[in-house]
Design a protein around this motif. Structure first.
Motif, PDB file in Angstrom:
ATOM      1  N   CYS A  18     -63.520  16.191   0.484  1.00  0.00           N
ATOM      2  CA  CYS A  18     -62.704  15.773   1.637  1.00  0.00           C
ATOM      3  C   CYS A  18     -62.869  16.768   2.789  1.00  0.00           C
ATOM      4  CB  CYS A  18     -61.236  15.667   1.237  1.00  0.00           C
ATOM      5  SG  CYS A  18     -60.891  14.312   0.102  1.00  0.00           S
ATOM      6  N   LEU A  63     -54.571  18.338   4.982  1.00  0.00           N
ATOM      7  CA  LEU A  63     -55.482  18.680   3.872  1.00  0.00           C
ATOM      8  C   LEU A  63     -55.291  20.139   3.458  1.00  0.00           C
ATOM      9  CD1 LEU A  63     -57.741  17.311   2.215  1.00  0.00           C
ATOM     10  CD2 LEU A  63     -59.365  18.100   3.965  1.00  0.00           C
ATOM     11  N   LEU A  71     -57.251  11.197  -3.364  1.00  0.00           N
ATOM     12  CA  LEU A  71     -58.342  10.828  -2.456  1.00  0.00           C
ATOM     13  C   LEU A  71     -57.953   9.642  -1.581  1.00  0.00           C
ATOM     14  CD1 LEU A  71     -61.364  11.269  -1.814  1.00  0.00           C
ATOM     15  CD2 LEU A  71     -61.857   9.678  -3.673  1.00  0.00           C
ATOM     16  N   PHE A  74     -55.952  10.400   1.533  1.00  0.00           N
ATOM     17  CA  PHE A  74     -56.818  11.034   2.559  1.00  0.00           C
ATOM     18  C   PHE A  74     -57.622   9.965   3.288  1.00  0.00           C
ATOM     19  CE2 PHE A  74     -59.600  14.015   4.557  1.00  0.00           C
ATOM     20  CZ  PHE A  74     -60.885  13.519   4.415  1.00  0.00           C
ATOM     21  N   TRP A 110     -68.703   8.600   2.726  1.00  0.00           N
ATOM     22  CA  TRP A 110     -67.807   8.778   1.556  1.00  0.00           C
ATOM     23  C   TRP A 110     -68.338   7.970   0.369  1.00  0.00           C
ATOM     24  CZ3 TRP A 110     -64.898   5.907  -1.695  1.00  0.00           C
ATOM     25  CH2 TRP A 110     -64.451   4.640  -1.300  1.00  0.00           C
TER      26      TRP A 110
END
Ligand code: Y6M
Length: 115
Positions: A18, A63, A71, A74, A110
């Motif tokens: 992240c 964060l 996850l 986020f 991602w």
């Protein structure tokens, strides 16, 4: 097979990913509209139209202060940045095009790193 519960190792490596992903977003040439919170006092309509403002600096603060439980939360904040952009800007405006570019970049990265 039963789903393995996530170990602390898994979640710490996810956290590292992240941070890396966020750094890549902030360094992107099209990141400029999303780096810091929109000054809603200076932008007519923004406070009324955008119910949940979000930007990369706020995500970085959350964060680093362990605000994200997993996850998914986020990724939800990252997507909120782009959803707000799509809602407030014309698709063909400079900021609208920047938002579309950043969303495509994020989805590509991602999935490469986390799936
Ligand atoms: O013309 C303008 C002026 C200010 C902003 C935008 C467009 N769009 C951003 O999403 C929010 C800030």
């Amino acid at each position: 097979p039963a789903r393995k519960s996530k170990t602390s190792k898994d979640s710490s490596s996810e956290l590292a990913v992240c941070h890396m992903l966020l750094a890549e977003l902030e360094a992107h040439r099209c990141a400029w509209p999303f780096l810091t919170p929109v000054n809603h006092k200076a932008v007519p309509g923004y406070k009324k139209v955008i119910k949940r403002p979000m930007d990369f600096s706020t995500i970085k603060e959350k964060l680093t202060s362990n605000h994200y439980l997993n996850l998914e939360t986020f990724i939800a904040d990252i997507n909120l940045v782009f959803d707000n952009c799509k809602k407030f800007n014309e698709d063909q405006s400079e900021i609208g095009k920047a938002g579309y570019n950043m969303k495509r970049f994020f989805n590509k990265r991602w999935t490469e790193l986390l799936q």
